[in-house]
Design a protein around this motif. Structure first.
Motif, PDB file in Angstrom:
ATOM      1  N   LEU A  30       0.703  -1.288   0.114  1.00  0.00           N
ATOM      2  CA  LEU A  30      -0.279  -0.043   0.048  1.00  0.00           C
ATOM      3  C   LEU A  30       0.863   1.467   0.144  1.00  0.00           C
ATOM      4  O   LEU A  30       0.381   2.286  -0.571  1.00  0.00           O
ATOM      5  CB  LEU A  30      -0.843   0.108   1.087  1.00  0.00           C
ATOM      6  CG  LEU A  30      -2.156  -0.926   1.132  1.00  0.00           C
ATOM      7  CD1 LEU A  30      -2.996  -1.208   2.555  1.00  0.00           C
ATOM      8  CD2 LEU A  30      -2.884  -0.726  -0.025  1.00  0.00           C
ATOM      9  N   LEU A  34       2.252   4.757  -2.775  1.00  0.00           N
ATOM     10  CA  LEU A  34       1.647   6.068  -2.576  1.00  0.00           C
ATOM     11  C   LEU A  34       2.976   6.765  -1.940  1.00  0.00           C
ATOM     12  O   LEU A  34       3.616   6.429  -1.649  1.00  0.00           O
ATOM     13  CB  LEU A  34       0.823   5.631  -1.302  1.00  0.00           C
ATOM     14  CG  LEU A  34      -0.567   5.033  -1.772  1.00  0.00           C
ATOM     15  CD1 LEU A  34      -1.457   4.824  -0.382  1.00  0.00           C
ATOM     16  CD2 LEU A  34      -1.397   5.562  -2.479  1.00  0.00           C
ATOM     17  N   SER A 249      -1.940  -5.656  -2.802  1.00  0.00           N
ATOM     18  CA  SER A 249      -2.151  -4.360  -2.084  1.00  0.00           C
ATOM     19  C   SER A 249      -1.672  -3.203  -2.930  1.00  0.00           C
ATOM     20  O   SER A 249      -2.249  -2.058  -2.937  1.00  0.00           O
ATOM     21  CB  SER A 249      -1.786  -4.287  -0.671  1.00  0.00           C
ATOM     22  OG  SER A 249      -0.268  -4.760  -0.680  1.00  0.00           O
ATOM     23  N   VAL A 252      -4.069  -2.106  -5.578  1.00  0.00           N
ATOM     24  CA  VAL A 252      -4.975  -1.384  -4.876  1.00  0.00           C
ATOM     25  C   VAL A 252      -4.642   0.226  -4.377  1.00  0.00           C
ATOM     26  O   VAL A 252      -5.178   1.373  -4.712  1.00  0.00           O
ATOM     27  CB  VAL A 252      -5.527  -2.135  -3.412  1.00  0.00           C
ATOM     28  CG1 VAL A 252      -6.214  -1.129  -2.712  1.00  0.00           C
ATOM     29  CG2 VAL A 252      -6.080  -3.481  -3.574  1.00  0.00           C
ATOM     30  N   ALA A 253      -3.317   0.228  -4.303  1.00  0.00           N
ATOM     31  CA  ALA A 253      -2.490   1.490  -3.744  1.00  0.00           C
ATOM     32  C   ALA A 253      -2.627   2.518  -5.070  1.00  0.00           C
ATOM     33  O   ALA A 253      -2.882   3.637  -5.155  1.00  0.00           O
ATOM     34  CB  ALA A 253      -1.225   1.477  -3.334  1.00  0.00           C
ATOM     35  N   TRP A 255      -4.805   2.341  -7.638  1.00  0.00           N
ATOM     36  CA  TRP A 255      -6.096   2.523  -8.011  1.00  0.00           C
ATOM     37  C   TRP A 255      -6.447   3.707  -7.063  1.00  0.00           C
ATOM     38  O   TRP A 255      -7.164   4.776  -7.318  1.00  0.00           O
ATOM     39  CB  TRP A 255      -7.091   1.558  -7.769  1.00  0.00           C
ATOM     40  CG  TRP A 255      -8.351   1.963  -7.997  1.00  0.00           C
ATOM     41  CD1 TRP A 255      -9.318   1.661  -9.289  1.00  0.00           C
ATOM     42  CD2 TRP A 255      -9.428   2.317  -7.101  1.00  0.00           C
ATOM     43  NE1 TRP A 255     -10.311   2.042  -9.061  1.00  0.00           N
ATOM     44  CE2 TRP A 255     -10.553   2.365  -7.686  1.00  0.00           C
ATOM     45  CE3 TRP A 255      -9.414   2.599  -5.844  1.00  0.00           C
ATOM     46  CZ2 TRP A 255     -11.805   2.747  -7.249  1.00  0.00           C
ATOM     47  CZ3 TRP A 255     -10.743   2.903  -5.069  1.00  0.00           C
ATOM     48  CH2 TRP A 255     -11.934   3.083  -5.843  1.00  0.00           C
ATOM     49  N   SER A 256      -6.226   3.555  -5.569  1.00  0.00           N
ATOM     50  CA  SER A 256      -6.579   4.649  -4.833  1.00  0.00           C
ATOM     51  C   SER A 256      -5.798   5.925  -5.249  1.00  0.00           C
ATOM     52  O   SER A 256      -6.528   7.229  -4.859  1.00  0.00           O
ATOM     53  CB  SER A 256      -6.133   4.090  -3.318  1.00  0.00           C
ATOM     54  OG  SER A 256      -6.932   2.751  -2.979  1.00  0.00           O
ATOM     55  N   ARG A 259      -7.389   7.989  -7.893  1.00  0.00           N
ATOM     56  CA  ARG A 259      -8.828   8.362  -7.623  1.00  0.00           C
ATOM     57  C   ARG A 259      -8.891   9.792  -6.806  1.00  0.00           C
ATOM     58  O   ARG A 259      -9.306  10.769  -7.175  1.00  0.00           O
ATOM     59  CB  ARG A 259      -9.763   7.304  -6.767  1.00  0.00           C
ATOM     60  CG  ARG A 259     -10.083   6.051  -7.484  1.00  0.00           C
ATOM     61  CD  ARG A 259     -10.995   6.302  -8.820  1.00  0.00           C
ATOM     62  NE  ARG A 259     -10.232   6.667  -9.842  1.00  0.00           N
ATOM     63  CZ  ARG A 259      -9.476   5.762 -10.661  1.00  0.00           C
ATOM     64  NH1 ARG A 259      -9.077   4.630 -10.427  1.00  0.00           N
ATOM     65  NH2 ARG A 259      -8.932   6.204 -11.730  1.00  0.00           N
ATOM     66  N   ILE A 260      -7.800   9.582  -5.781  1.00  0.00           N
ATOM     67  CA  ILE A 260      -7.473  10.554  -4.962  1.00  0.00           C
ATOM     68  C   ILE A 260      -7.113  11.968  -5.453  1.00  0.00           C
ATOM     69  O   ILE A 260      -7.435  13.236  -5.573  1.00  0.00           O
ATOM     70  CB  ILE A 260      -6.603  10.462  -3.690  1.00  0.00           C
ATOM     71  CG1 ILE A 260      -7.400   9.145  -2.701  1.00  0.00           C
ATOM     72  CG2 ILE A 260      -6.281  11.705  -2.893  1.00  0.00           C
ATOM     73  CD1 ILE A 260      -6.331   8.759  -1.684  1.00  0.00           C
TER      74      ILE A 260
END
Length: 291
Positions: A30, A34, A249, A252-253, A255-256, A259-260
């Motif tokens: 994650l 990021l 993970s 997922v990071a 994608w997140s 989006r942010i």
């Protein structure tokens, strides 16, 4: 607890076992992609839980999880650039965008390769002074300030279609900062891309694609180092579990993050990094956290 050493490498992850490494794999995956520093979290989470430091070898090998996530998430981009550059080279169409982009990526990777070779004795050493929470905390505060400034001064106008070799070089040089624990490769390259006035999501996309060779080189180099250090079968199986969990993970990071950045800005990450830096430095100063 202090990290273990295998052939001079920091391999504390082996002693942690499967369950703890799976947990750290989620954390690593994650935070690796990021802009919040995976190294900071891989030091603070074990410290808070009373676990030993998994070691720099674990963090470096986990780059392969990030590699798998980036390639799978941006597969259409990677495929288009790869096959497009090959087709252009066969036609000797050296002005083709895909061909030029590949050359830019290779040139932009040189700074971190050179710096990585020069700093390797300090980066991967057991009990490396660069992995102290004080260093990581300061790096978090500095990068929080730079990311905030990038948000303020960026025009957020440009896309990947009109990037230049200058953009690639700036981001490539910024990527060198990722060698310092707490800086974050994603954070340094995203910040540099924003300073070059790229749109937020495009800045993230550009930084990920540009970082593919560096991510791959770091991961495979660490696997080779672990092989030379004669990591045993159990160590390899523990590492493999961490890689699988971290890959999921990390996807997922990505994608997140996109989006942010699309819906908000990079400010949530800048604020989080500033708070993390303060917590780390305060924790060390007050004795809450082992440095």
């Amino acid at each position: 607890m202090a990290a273990a050493c295998t052939g001079g490498l920091d391999t504390g992850f082996v002693a942690l076992g499967y369950a703890k490494v799976a947990v750290l794999g989620v954390v690593q995956g994650l935070t690796e992609l990021l802009p919040i520093s995976s190294t900071a979290h891989m030091r603070i989470v074990p410290a808070l839980l009373g676990w030993r430091d998994p070691g720099s070898a674990f963090s470096a090998a986990m780059q392969l999880a990030a590699l798998a996530a980036v390639i799978s998430y941006f597969w259409s981009d990677v495929r288009g650039i790869f096959f497009g550059s090959i087709a252009a080279a066969r036609r000797r169409d050296f002005s083709n965008w895909n061909f030029r982009f590949v050359i830019w990526i290779l040139i932009a990777t040189l700074p971190i390769i050179i710096a990585g070779v020069l700093l390797a004795p300090w980066l991967n050493a057991c009990d490396s002074p660069l992995r102290t929470l004080t260093v990581i905390g300061i790096a978090c505060l500095v990068m929080a300030a730079l990311l905030g400034l990038a948000e303020v001064y960026s025009l957020h106008l440009r896309t990947l279609d009109n990037v230049t070799i200058v953009d690639a070089l700036v981001i490539g040089i910024a990527q060198v900062g990722a060698l310092i624990p707490g800086v974050s490769r994603s954070g340094s390259t995203l910040t540099a891309a924003l300073f070059r006035d790229l749109e937020r999501a495009e800045a993230a996309r550009f930084s990920f694609l540009l970082g593919l060779p560096a991510i791959a080189a770091a991961g495979f180099k660490e696997l080779w180092e672990l092989h030379k250090a004669h990591l045993d079968a159990q160590g390899w199986s523990i590492l493999a579990l961490g890689l699988v969990v971290a890959s999921i993970s990390a996807f997922v990071a990505i994608w997140s993050l996109l989006r942010i950045l699309e819906r908000f800005s990079a400010w949530p990450f800048a604020i989080y990094r500033a708070l993390l830096g303060v917590v780390l430095l305060a924790g060390v100063a007050l004795g809450w956290l082992p440095n």
